[in-house]
Design a protein around this motif. Structure first.
Motif, PDB file in Angstrom:
ATOM      1  N   ASP A 164       0.835  -1.191   0.000  1.00 14.32           N
ATOM      2  CA  ASP A 164       0.000   0.000   0.000  1.00 14.32           C
ATOM      3  C   ASP A 164       0.878   1.252   0.000  1.00 14.32           C
ATOM      4  N   VAL A 165       0.258   2.414   0.010  1.00 12.45           N
ATOM      5  CA  VAL A 165       0.998   3.664  -0.075  1.00 12.45           C
ATOM      6  C   VAL A 165       1.908   3.856   1.146  1.00 12.45           C
ATOM      7  N   VAL A 166       1.500   3.289   2.297  1.00 13.82           N
ATOM      8  CA  VAL A 166       2.332   3.404   3.502  1.00 13.82           C
ATOM      9  C   VAL A 166       3.634   2.647   3.323  1.00 13.82           C
ATOM     10  N   SER A 167       3.552   1.442   2.746  1.00 20.11           N
ATOM     11  CA  SER A 167       4.758   0.637   2.511  1.00 20.11           C
ATOM     12  C   SER A 167       5.700   1.340   1.540  1.00 20.11           C
ATOM     13  N   TRP A 168       5.150   1.866   0.461  1.00 13.72           N
ATOM     14  CA  TRP A 168       5.975   2.587  -0.519  1.00 13.72           C
ATOM     15  C   TRP A 168       6.644   3.797   0.141  1.00 13.72           C
ATOM     16  N   SER A 169       5.866   4.534   0.910  1.00 13.63           N
ATOM     17  CA  SER A 169       6.425   5.722   1.578  1.00 13.63           C
ATOM     18  C   SER A 169       7.541   5.339   2.530  1.00 13.63           C
ATOM     19  N   SER A 170       7.355   4.208   3.210  1.00  9.25           N
ATOM     20  CA  SER A 170       8.342   3.754   4.188  1.00  9.25           C
ATOM     21  C   SER A 170       9.670   3.414   3.529  1.00  9.25           C
ATOM     22  N   ILE A 171       9.643   2.669   2.415  1.00  9.79           N
ATOM     23  CA  ILE A 171      10.907   2.285   1.769  1.00  9.79           C
ATOM     24  C   ILE A 171      11.581   3.499   1.124  1.00  9.79           C
ATOM     25  N   ILE A 172      10.782   4.412   0.569  1.00  8.10           N
ATOM     26  CA  ILE A 172      11.356   5.643   0.000  1.00  8.10           C
ATOM     27  C   ILE A 172      12.034   6.451   1.100  1.00  8.10           C
ATOM     28  N   SER A 173      11.348   6.587   2.237  1.00  2.00           N
ATOM     29  CA  SER A 173      11.905   7.322   3.378  1.00  2.00           C
ATOM     30  C   SER A 173      13.191   6.680   3.872  1.00  2.00           C
ATOM     31  N   SER A 174      13.226   5.348   3.891  1.00  2.00           N
ATOM     32  CA  SER A 174      14.424   4.640   4.360  1.00  2.00           C
ATOM     33  C   SER A 174      15.638   4.994   3.521  1.00  2.00           C
ATOM     34  N   TYR A 175      15.457   5.010   2.210  1.00  2.00           N
ATOM     35  CA  TYR A 175      16.581   5.355   1.321  1.00  2.00           C
ATOM     36  C   TYR A 175      17.014   6.806   1.523  1.00  2.00           C
ATOM     37  N   VAL A 176      16.042   7.695   1.618  1.00  2.00           N
ATOM     38  CA  VAL A 176      16.360   9.127   1.750  1.00  2.00           C
ATOM     39  C   VAL A 176      17.077   9.399   3.054  1.00  2.00           C
ATOM     40  N   ARG A 177      16.551   8.833   4.167  1.00  2.00           N
ATOM     41  CA  ARG A 177      17.142   9.106   5.490  1.00  2.00           C
ATOM     42  C   ARG A 177      18.526   8.481   5.653  1.00  2.00           C
ATOM     43  N   PRO A 181      19.289   9.301  -1.577  1.00  2.00           N
ATOM     44  CA  PRO A 181      18.083   9.931  -2.139  1.00  2.00           C
ATOM     45  C   PRO A 181      17.802   9.517  -3.574  1.00  2.00           C
ATOM     46  N   GLN A 182      18.862   9.248  -4.337  1.00  2.00           N
ATOM     47  CA  GLN A 182      18.656   8.876  -5.735  1.00  2.00           C
ATOM     48  C   GLN A 182      17.908   7.547  -5.832  1.00  2.00           C
ATOM     49  N   GLU A 183      18.286   6.592  -4.976  1.00  2.00           N
ATOM     50  CA  GLU A 183      17.610   5.307  -4.972  1.00  2.00           C
ATOM     51  C   GLU A 183      16.158   5.460  -4.527  1.00  2.00           C
ATOM     52  N   GLY A 184      15.941   6.380  -3.580  1.00  2.00           N
ATOM     53  CA  GLY A 184      14.582   6.651  -3.131  1.00  2.00           C
ATOM     54  C   GLY A 184      13.709   7.162  -4.266  1.00  2.00           C
ATOM     55  N   LEU A 185      14.285   8.017  -5.118  1.00  2.00           N
ATOM     56  CA  LEU A 185      13.526   8.554  -6.251  1.00  2.00           C
ATOM     57  C   LEU A 185      13.262   7.482  -7.307  1.00  2.00           C
ATOM     58  N   VAL A 186      14.189   6.526  -7.442  1.00  2.00           N
ATOM     59  CA  VAL A 186      13.972   5.404  -8.367  1.00  2.00           C
ATOM     60  C   VAL A 186      12.765   4.584  -7.918  1.00  2.00           C
ATOM     61  N   VAL A 187      12.684   4.322  -6.603  1.00  2.00           N
ATOM     62  CA  VAL A 187      11.545   3.579  -6.051  1.00  2.00           C
ATOM     63  C   VAL A 187      10.245   4.369  -6.257  1.00  2.00           C
ATOM     64  N   PHE A 188      10.324   5.695  -6.100  1.00  2.00           N
ATOM     65  CA  PHE A 188       9.142   6.543  -6.302  1.00  2.00           C
ATOM     66  C   PHE A 188       8.635   6.427  -7.740  1.00  2.00           C
TER      67      PHE A 188
END
Length: 871
Positions: A164-177, A181-188
């Motif tokens: 769900d959107v929470v899971s996607w947000s969580s993995i994106i946040s993990s990469y950014v934090r 950040p580049q990997e986080g944007l790839v996941v986005f």
């Protein structure tokens, strides 16, 4: 009990809640599990955890749900360690676990930073059969991601059947934090391709990623999507967009968004202040802070960090101290863990190192940032030993150095040439895996270069696979600092060949290398490349350029660059005056000094050293005295270098008695350079009677050093006077000293050729020596007698016939057209024999020979020299 639920919601103060609690006690409803759980939750929301825990402990048999609420309450209030303890207490009581408990306890593991406990809880989840719970899966994903276990987090994410959107947000946040950040944007992007519509939380992570990467085009694209999805008016997202544009250095967009914000919070104002700081508009940043106070919005500790940064950059000590007092008065950062490091930086920028230490001592719990701030300040201010002592103390306290600590400590080692400790730190870097950190790699190159181990620095440089511009700059600068100017220029050419981007630092190092070599044509080419890269009209670059032209013998071009400078600092004026002095143009140097004073630029110590040196080279005694006495009018106390210039001036002019009396009247003890200036005057005027007393002073001062320069001068004087016994004694003292090998370079067709004394390594060696012999015969017909100058540094140099400058001259004449000007640089003082020989060669060949030695320029033409045999 359900009748009391609206009453619980209406309890907005501790007083009303306690009244309700009392009523429940009177009616006996406090024994109801739901009522007690609600009381626990209400007290926790108000931060009254003692009362919440008391109610829990007084309940006879709390169920799993009540345990879960208590854990959640402690997590709400950020008491993560206590929450984990309650979980262990729950396990000890053998209460049946439910899925409700695990999301809160996993959040506690994230906050406490204990991934080990989190892994054990993960095992308990599997054992309890809750691994398929979507909420728990997302909580596990968050826990692993926040603690940096990205591989585990990604594996869990990929294995989730439904995301769900929470899971996607969580993995994106993990990469950014975790700095990816580049990997986080790839996941986005993948999220969007799978048709998942992001929410404001997702976009908070995405805007943070754009801010970290500082990609303005990408930031604007993300902003456009947020507007299309209609979520731009969410308060936290509005602030995040302002921060994003601020870090992307887009002031116009930052201001435009700030004006549109419906309710400006401290975050909005702080982001705008940060943007002005990013754009180096520090005064404007402080004006925004004043507007913030006038608007009634209370600043937070992050705001004060930005304000202190502005004060530090402006050097506004009084305002910075006022901010310091405001932070204390408002209690914005009681432990000084956030504001403390910035306060240290502010006081350091204003030169108040004592205050830096006081602020550091006031920080209650010193984390790695606190230690780093003071270590960095000490390293930058030249207090290297203090920096290294702190580095050791930090480790004794049990803190492990990070990349910033290691880089600052390496800088301190390089500054004082402490290669032994630098090597030990290098070993620690390899063991701990920091050798792949770019910041640390560059610091290692810089440290080894400053300690004189250029080969080791080069070895580290070549091992780095992905070299940044900073890495290239460090190595080019290392070569230039150690006199390896040919290698520095070669590395610069390699950068050009590989098509790498260059910045101002790259060009400054290349220009410095050309200056050292006297590499005029290459210097002109670098100047041209500088213009094509759009990096001209920089005061530092322009100063380096006109200094380079002066040191390469083209004083007209140097003055042209100087005259075209938009802004001239005291460094620029001083460098141009020094250039005239080296070329013996005393009138031009004096005229420029007067022009500088008239323009309102106050001369400093270096300016006066330049004008005194010019007077010394020209033998202008009265002018030299005038400028020496003028120093005090500008509040400048003469230093040893100024005294040495005056002694050199007086002694070269023949006033040896006056020079001796001047030394004795000095307010500070004379060093070896001052006595050597007098010694050289005695050599010029053949006053062997004064040599003995001067020798005793030099030997007494220089006995502990390994500098052979003063001893070389002394031995040469004895050799010129025919006193071979004393010559041998002085030479025997020099056996264990550091000897600088003499060499000369000559520039032909944009290439540099290097010769040492007695050099036989060149492919044209036979032709060079044969032609040199012919030149010597022609010179002898003009009255030249082969001199008997002693060797400069090595047995090869005992024959003045093969001194490096003579080899360079012969090579130059053989390989250039008749009438071509020869440009030669020597790293030591040109000897008397070579000076005489070059004058005669210029007459025989009809050539102009421009030679730069350690002291000055010699323009040889038609049998005479611009120095008038006065050098």
């Amino acid at each position: 009990m359900t009748l009391y639920m609206p009453i619980f919601r209406s309890c907005t103060t501790s007083k009303t809640l306690r009244q309700l609690h009392g009523h429940l006690l009177i009616t006996g409803l406090h024994r109801d599990a739901l009522a007690s759980t609600k009381l626990i939750e209400s007290y926790a929301k108000m931060g009254i955890l003692e009362s919440a825990r008391l109610i829990f402990d007084s309940f006879p048999r709390p169920d799993s749900f009540m345990w879960g609420v208590l854990i959640k309450c402690y997590v709400w209030n950020l008491f993560f360690k206590e929450a984990i303890s309650i979980y262990h207490e729950l396990l000890y009581q053998q209460t049946q676990l439910t899925n409700f408990i695990f999301p809160s306890i996993l959040r506690a593991c994230s906050g406490f930073g204990d991934v080990g406990v989190g892994e054990k809880i993960h095992g308990r989840i599997i054992k309890s059969g809750f691994e398929s719970d979507e909420v728990i899966k997302t909580s596990l994903l968050c826990m692993y991601g926040e603690r940096g276990s990205l591989n585990v987090a990604r594996k869990m994410f990929d294995e989730m059947p439904v995301r769900d959107v929470v899971s996607w947000s969580s993995i994106i946040s993990s990469y950014v934090r975790n700095g990816q950040p580049q990997e986080g944007l790839v996941v986005f992007c993948r999220m969007l391709s799978e048709g998942i519509e992001p929410d404001s939380v997702t976009m908070l992570c995405v805007t943070e990623a754009c801010a970290e990467m500082r990609f303005l085009r990408l930031a604007k694209s993300v902003h456009g999507k947020i507007v299309r999805w209609g979520i731009e008016n969410v308060g936290s997202l509005e602030n995040s967009l302002i921060v994003m544009y601020s870090k992307c250095r887009d002031l116009a967009s930052t201001e435009r968004l700030f004006e549109k914000v419906s309710s400006r919070s401290a975050v909005s104002w702080t982001a705008l202040i940060s943007c002005y700081n990013e754009m180096t508009l520090f005064r404007e940043a402080l004006e925004i802070y004043v507007q913030m106070q006038e608007s009634g919005v209370e600043p937070n500790s992050v705001t004060m960090v930005g304000v202190l940064h502005s004060c530090a950059q402006l050097g506004w000590l009084r305002e910075g101290m006022s901010v310091h007092c405001f932070v204390i008065r408002k209690g914005l950062d009681p432990d000084f863990d956030l504001v403390g490091p910035e306060l240290i930086g502010m006081y350091a920028g204003c030169g108040e190192l004592g205050a830096c230490r006081k602020v550091y001592d006031s920080i209650r719990v010193k984390n790695i940032v606190s230690w780093n701030s003071l270590i960095s300040v000490y390293a930058r201010k030249g207090l290297s030993m203090e920096a290294l002592r702190l580095f050791v103390q930090m480790q004794i306290q049990g803190l492990f150095p990070d990349s910033f600590t290691l880089a600052s400590s390496l800088s301190a080692c390089g500054h004082i040439g402490f290669s032994q400790l630098g090597c030990q730190i290098h070993g620690h870097i390899v063991k701990t895996g920091f050798d792949s950190n770019e910041f640390v790699q560059n610091s290692l190159i810089d440290m080894y270069s400053k300690c004189g181990f250029v080969d080791t620095a080069l070895m580290i440089f070549e091992k780095i696979q992905r070299k940044s511009i900073m890495t290239w700059n460090s190595m080019i600068g290392g070569f230039a600092q150690n006199g390896n100017s040919i290698e520095a220029v070669g590395l610069f050419d390699r950068m050009l060949f590989e098509g790498l981007k260059m910045d101002k630092v790259t060009f400054l190092s290349a220009i410095q290398a050309c200056s050292q070599l006297g590499y005029l044509e290459k210097g002109k080419w670098v100047h041209h490349k500088l213009i094509t890269c759009g990096l001209e009209n920089d005061s530092y670059i322009d100063t380096a350029l006109h200094d380079m032209y002066a040191k390469c013998g083209d004083i007209r071009m140097a003055r042209g660059v100087f005259d075209n400078m938009v802004e001239r600092s005291v460094v620029s004026w001083s460098a141009m005056i020094a250039g005239y002095g080296r070329h013996g143009h005393i009138n031009a140097a004096i005229s420029l000094f007067s022009q500088m004073v008239r323009s309102g630029i106050k001369p400093n110590e270096v300016t006066f050293l330049s004008i005194l040196s010019a007077c010394s080279h020209a033998g202008s005694v009265e002018e030299g005295k005038f400028y020496f006495n003028m120093m005090r009018e500008f509040g400048i106390e003469p230093e040893l270098d100024h005294f040495a210039c005056m002694v050199d001036l007086l002694s070269r002019a023949g006033d040896l008695g006056g020079a001796y009396r001047f030394i004795k009247s000095m307010p500070v003890p004379a060093n070896a350079s001052v006595w050597s200036a007098l010694l050289n005057g005695c050599r010029v005027h053949h006053r062997m009677d004064m040599i003995r007393s001067i020798q005793s002073y030099i030997l007494e001062i220089d006995i502990e050093t390994d500098n052979s320069g003063h001893y070389t001068l002394l031995s040469n004087i004895y050799a010129e006077g025919g006193n071979l016994d004393e010559f041998g004694k002085v030479r025997s003292m020099m056996k264990n000293m550091r000897k600088v090998p003499g060499y000369s370079t000559i520039e032909i067709n944009t290439k540099i050729y290097k010769f040492g004394a007695g050099d036989t390594s060149h492919s044209q060696t036979k032709e060079i020596y044969r032609f040199l012999e012919d030149l010597k015969c022609l010179a002898q017909e003009q009255g030249y007698n082969l001199g008997s100058d002693p060797p400069d540094e090595s047995p090869k140099e005992s024959n003045v016939d093969s001194h490096s400058e003579k080899l360079a001259i012969a090579f130059g004449i053989v390989n250039t057209r008749p009438g071509t000007t020869l440009r030669i640089s020597k790293n030591l003082r040109v000897c008397m024999d070579c000076h005489t020989f070059t004058k005669i060669v210029s007459k025989i060949t009809g050539r102009e020979i421009i030679m730069r030695d350690l002291n000055r320029f010699h323009h040889f033409f038609n049998g005479s020299c611009s120095c008038r045999d006065y050098w």
